[in-house]
Design an enzyme around this catalytic site. Structure first.
Site, PDB file in Angstrom:
ATOM      1  N   HIS A   1       0.817  -1.209   0.000  1.00 54.32           N
ATOM      2  CA  HIS A   1       0.000   0.000   0.000  1.00 54.32           C
ATOM      3  C   HIS A   1       0.858   1.270   0.000  1.00 54.32           C
ATOM      4  O   HIS A   1       0.348   2.374   0.099  1.00 54.32           O
ATOM      5  CB  HIS A   1      -0.907  -0.031   1.241  1.00 54.32           C
ATOM      6  CG  HIS A   1      -2.096   0.854   1.168  1.00 54.32           C
ATOM      7  ND1 HIS A   1      -2.411   1.767   2.154  1.00 54.32           N
ATOM      8  CD2 HIS A   1      -3.068   0.992   0.225  1.00 54.32           C
ATOM      9  CE1 HIS A   1      -3.508   2.404   1.846  1.00 54.32           C
ATOM     10  NE2 HIS A   1      -3.932   1.965   0.670  1.00 54.32           N
TER      11      HIS A   1
ATOM     12  N   LYS B   1       3.289   4.518  -0.927  1.00 57.30           N
ATOM     13  CA  LYS B   1       3.265   5.576  -1.936  1.00 57.30           C
ATOM     14  C   LYS B   1       4.547   6.385  -1.812  1.00 57.30           C
ATOM     15  O   LYS B   1       4.774   7.046  -0.799  1.00 57.30           O
ATOM     16  CB  LYS B   1       2.069   6.518  -1.754  1.00 57.30           C
ATOM     17  CG  LYS B   1       0.726   5.926  -2.132  1.00 57.30           C
ATOM     18  CD  LYS B   1      -0.003   5.395  -0.962  1.00 57.30           C
ATOM     19  CE  LYS B   1      -1.429   5.021  -1.363  1.00 57.30           C
ATOM     20  NZ  LYS B   1      -2.065   4.134  -0.395  1.00 57.30           N
TER      21      LYS B   1
ATOM     22  N   ASP C   1      16.393  11.748  -8.382  1.00 55.47           N
ATOM     23  CA  ASP C   1      17.841  11.965  -8.211  1.00 55.47           C
ATOM     24  C   ASP C   1      18.301  11.752  -6.773  1.00 55.47           C
ATOM     25  O   ASP C   1      19.258  12.412  -6.328  1.00 55.47           O
ATOM     26  CB  ASP C   1      18.234  13.369  -8.690  1.00 55.47           C
ATOM     27  CG  ASP C   1      18.382  13.446 -10.207  1.00 55.47           C
ATOM     28  OD1 ASP C   1      18.398  12.380 -10.852  1.00 55.47           O
ATOM     29  OD2 ASP C   1      18.467  14.566 -10.739  1.00 55.47           O
TER      30      ASP C   1
ATOM     31  N   HIS D   1      -9.314  10.844   2.151  1.00 57.77           N
ATOM     32  CA  HIS D   1      -8.350   9.772   1.891  1.00 57.77           C
ATOM     33  C   HIS D   1      -7.038  10.018   2.611  1.00 57.77           C
ATOM     34  O   HIS D   1      -6.180   9.137   2.655  1.00 57.77           O
ATOM     35  CB  HIS D   1      -8.118   9.633   0.380  1.00 57.77           C
ATOM     36  CG  HIS D   1      -7.431   8.354  -0.007  1.00 57.77           C
ATOM     37  ND1 HIS D   1      -6.072   8.280  -0.241  1.00 57.77           N
ATOM     38  CD2 HIS D   1      -7.919   7.095  -0.182  1.00 57.77           C
ATOM     39  CE1 HIS D   1      -5.753   7.035  -0.559  1.00 57.77           C
ATOM     40  NE2 HIS D   1      -6.858   6.296  -0.537  1.00 57.77           N
TER      41      HIS D   1
ATOM     42  N   LYS E   1      -4.231  10.323   5.460  1.00 50.81           N
ATOM     43  CA  LYS E   1      -3.923   9.542   6.660  1.00 50.81           C
ATOM     44  C   LYS E   1      -2.975  10.392   7.501  1.00 50.81           C
ATOM     45  O   LYS E   1      -1.765  10.456   7.240  1.00 50.81           O
ATOM     46  CB  LYS E   1      -3.275   8.210   6.299  1.00 50.81           C
ATOM     47  CG  LYS E   1      -4.110   7.332   5.319  1.00 50.81           C
ATOM     48  CD  LYS E   1      -3.744   7.578   3.898  1.00 50.81           C
ATOM     49  CE  LYS E   1      -4.238   6.507   2.937  1.00 50.81           C
ATOM     50  NZ  LYS E   1      -5.624   6.201   2.922  1.00 50.81           N
TER      51      LYS E   1
ATOM     52  N   ASP F   1      -0.091  16.867  20.204  1.00 48.21           N
ATOM     53  CA  ASP F   1       0.425  17.946  21.063  1.00 48.21           C
ATOM     54  C   ASP F   1       0.827  19.192  20.273  1.00 48.21           C
ATOM     55  O   ASP F   1       1.686  19.973  20.715  1.00 48.21           O
ATOM     56  CB  ASP F   1       1.619  17.451  21.889  1.00 48.21           C
ATOM     57  CG  ASP F   1       1.210  16.424  22.934  1.00 48.21           C
ATOM     58  OD1 ASP F   1       0.002  16.290  23.205  1.00 48.21           O
ATOM     59  OD2 ASP F   1       2.104  15.737  23.472  1.00 48.21           O
TER      60      ASP F   1
END
Length: 537
Positions: free
Chosen positions: A189, A191, A196, A432, A434, A439
C-alpha cells in the site's frame, strides 16, 4: 467453502459485494480444476539507489534548501492541493538527471496515470534510470500498457505480489486466484516518489485522476509531503528493499510475450497520445498554505522547505510472508500507536477508514483517561467509498464517544464547486488523507489507515515529523476545511442512541438517524459483515 467466502475481502475488492459472492458459486468448480500459477524462475537483477547525483541540479537545490547542521534535520513542505501535488511529481520528473524511483499501490489507466508514465518515459529518453514498482491488485488489464512502458530503454517496471491470473477485472482475478488467497490478500500500500536521490514525495495519494482533483464531482481529499535531506536516503533504502524483494516480478515475466518491444513501445505511445496526456495542465498559483508550486520554485532555483527532525516508519516487504492471523501490528502501526500514547495534551486523527480494534481502543482510552483531548475525522456513510469499512467503524462509535473521543464524519458538499485544501472540488469530497497531529508538535503522515488491514495485511510507510509549524498547518487545514464541514456525532446515552449534528448557518441541524443509511443499506451491510472478518475491513 464458507471459510473461504468469509475472507473474500480486499481494500476496494470488498466493494464487489453480493454480486461477487454469487460469482463464487459459479466459479468454484472452475477454480478447483484450473488453478493458475506464477512463473517459478524469474530473473531479478539487483539494483540500488543512485549515489552519483552530487552534481545534479536537484541535488544542489536540495542542499540549498536544507540547513547543514549537526542535528541532521531534513526539509519538508506539505502538498495539500491535488493539482500542485501532481505538478510536483511531473516537475521533478522533468528535472531529474540520474534516477527516478516510483512505488505505488495504484497507477490508474486514466489521464493522470498516462501523463505520469509519459513524463517518466521522457526522462528515460534523456538517460535517466527509471524504476517503477506498483502493486499488482489494481493493475488489472494493464499488462500490455505497462509492458509497453517498460520496453523503453532505461525503464524497469516490477509488479509487487502479483496474482497468478493475469486477465479480467480486479474481482475476477481475485476470484480465480483464490487458491492463493492467504498471499494475495496482502498488498503493498506504499506511496513514494524519489528524484535523483534528492527529493522525495510521500503521503496518501496514488496516481489517478480522483487523487488530483481531476475526476469531476468525486475526488479524494488527501495530503502528501515533499522532502529533502537525510530522510530521502532512508526512503531510498526502503524502496531498494522492496525493489529487490522476491515478491517484485519484472513485468516481462508476467505479461504475454506476443508483442515485440518495438510494438509495445508504439502501442504505449498511441495509448498516451489518444488520451491527450502529453500537455501540461494549469496549476493554481498558490495553494491553501499560500505556497507557490514546486515547479515554479524549481524554475526559480529555490525550493522553500521547513527544517525538521524526521523518523521514517516502514513495514518490511517480508510482511507479505507472515501469517495474518498470528501477526502483531506492523512497524508503521506500532509507531503510530506509540506516538498517540506519548501525547500530553491533544491528538487529532484523520483516517478515511477507522476500524480500531482492541489495542487502538486501549491506547485512546488511556489518552482520554489522562485528560488528553482526542478528535477523529473520518468519512460519513455518504462520503465513504468503502461502506463495509464504515460499517465496521460504526460498531465502535458508542465506545469511542463513551471514552471522550470527539467524532466528526465528513459531510457531502452542497453541490457547488468550491476551493478546498485539496483543490477545486464539487459535490462529493471523500477523505483519503492519513494524518495525525499530536500535542501541536508531532505530525504523522503516510499511507496507513487506522484499521486492521493496514496493521496486519498491507505493507505501509510514513513519516513522523517533529515540527510545530507543519503540525499546525495540518491541524488548521483539517479543522478549517474538514472538521467544520462534518457531522459531529453525539451520544444520547440511553439505549446507545446517537445524533449527527451539522451547522446550518448559525443554527444546529440535528439528525436523529445516521444520514444516508437506508434500511436496505443497513440490511446488506449487516449481512456482509457476518461473512467478512474485521481483520479484512
Amino acid at each position: 467453502m464458507t471459510a473461504w467466502i468469509k475472507h473474500l475481502s480486499l481494500r476496494r475488492v470488498r466493494a464487489m459485494g453480493i454480486a461477487t459472492l454469487a460469482l463464487v458459486l459459479l466459479g468454484w468448480c472452475a477454480m478447483l480444476t484450473a488453478c493458475a500459477s506464477l512463473p517459478a524462475e524469474v530473473e531479478r537483477p539487483v539494483s540500488v539507489a543512485r549515489t552519483d547525483v552530487d552534481h545534479t541540479r536537484l541535488a544542489a537545490l536540495a542542499a540549498e534548501a536544507v540547513p547543514a547542521d549537526a542535528s541532521r534535520r531534513s526539509g519538508l513542505r506539505l502538498l495539500p492541493a491535488g493539482d500542485q501535488a501532481f505538478e510536483a511529481r511531473i516537475a521533478l520528473a522533468h528535472a531529474a538527471e540520474r534516477s527516478i524511483d516510483v512505488q505505488y499501490y495504484q497507477i490508474a489507466d486514466d489521464a493522470s496515470g498516462r501523463e505520469f508514465l509519459a513524463a517518466l518515459c521522457e526522462a528515460a529518453g534523456r538517460g535517466v534510470r527509471v524504476r517503477v514498482l506498483v502493486d499488482d491488485l489494481q493493475a488489472a488489464g494493464q499488462d500490455a500498457l505497462l509492458a509497453g512502458f517498460a520496453a523503453r530503454p532505461n525503464v524497469e517496471l516490477r509488479l509487487f505480489n502479483p496474482l497468478p491470473v493475469r486477465e479480467g477485472s480486479v474481482g475476477g482475478r481475485v476470484l480465480f486466484s483464490a487458491h492463493e488467497f492467504s498471499r494475495i490478500n496482502r498488498r503493498m500500500h506504499n506511496k513514494l516518489f524519489i528524484a535523483d536521490s534528492s527529493f522525495a514525495i510521500i503521503g496518501g495519494r496514488n496516481i489517478g485522476d480522483d487523487y488530483f482533483g481531476r475526476s469531476g464531482p468525486v475526488n479524494f481529499i488527501d495530503m502528501d509531503v515533499l522532502s529533502a535531506g537525510p530522510v530521502v536516503h532512508e526512503l531510498a533504502a526502503v524502496f531498494d528493499a522492496y525493489w529487490n524483494s522476491r515478491h517484485a516480478y519484472p513485468i516481462e515475466a508476467l505479461a504475454s510475450p506476443t508483442a515485440t518491444p518495438a510494438t509495445g513501445r508504439r502501442n504505449f505511445d498511441d495509448h498516451v497520445r489518444a488520451a491527450g496526456a502529453t500537455g501540461r495542465r494549469p496549476v493554481t498559483a498558490r495553494d491553501p498554505l499560500d505556497q507557490s508550486s514546486v515547479g515554479d520554485q524549481l524554475a526559480a532555483g529555490h525550493v522553500a522547505l521547513h527544517p525538521a527532525a524526521v523518523r521514517v516508519l516502514a513495514d518490511p516487504p517480508r510482511k507479505i510472508d507472515e501469517d495474518t492471523a498470528a501477526q502483531a501490528d506492523g512497524p508503521v502501526m506500532e509507531g503510530q500507536l506509540a506516538l498517540m500514547q506519548a501525547a500530553h495534551s491533544d491528538v487529532l486523527i484523520a483516517s478515511p477508514y477507522f476500524v480500531p480494534g482492541r489495542r487502538t481502543l486501549d491506547v485512546l482510552q488511556r489518552a482520554t483517561g489522562e485528560q488528553v483531548r482526542v478528535s477523529l475525522i473520518t468519512n460519513s456513510l455518504a462520503t465513504t467509498d468503502e461502506p463495509l469499512a464504515h460499517f465496521g467503524y460504526a460498531r465502535y462509535r458508542t465506545a469511542l464517544l463513551d471514552m471522550g473521543v470527539a467524532l466528526y464524519e465528513l459531510m457531502p458538499d452542497d453541490g457547488d464547486a468550491h476551493e478546498a485544501a485539496d483543490g477545486p472540488r464539487g459535490s462529493l469530497g471523500r477523505l483519503h488523507a492519513k494524518l495525525a497531529v499530536v500535542d501541536g508538535r508531532w505530525l504523522s503522515i503516510g499511507s496507513m489507515n487506522m484499521d486492521r488491514r493496514s496493521a496486519h495485511s498491507n505493507t505501509e510507510m510514513g513519516l513522523v515529523v517533529d515540527s510545530a509549524e507543519l503540525a499546525g498547518q495540518v491541524a488548521s487545514l483539517l479543522q478549517r476545511d474538514h472538521q467544520a464541514q462534518s457531522y459531529q456525532v453525539r451520544s444520547l446515552g440511553a439505549g446507545n442512541r446517537l445524533q449527527w449534528v451539522s451547522q446550518g448557518g448559525a443554527q444546529e441541524i440535528v439528525h436523529q438517524a445516521e444520514p444516508s443509511l437506508t434500511w436496505g443499506t443497513r440490511l446488506r451491510l449487516s449481512l456482509l459483515s457476518r461473512l467478512i472478518d474485521e481483520e479484512f475491513l
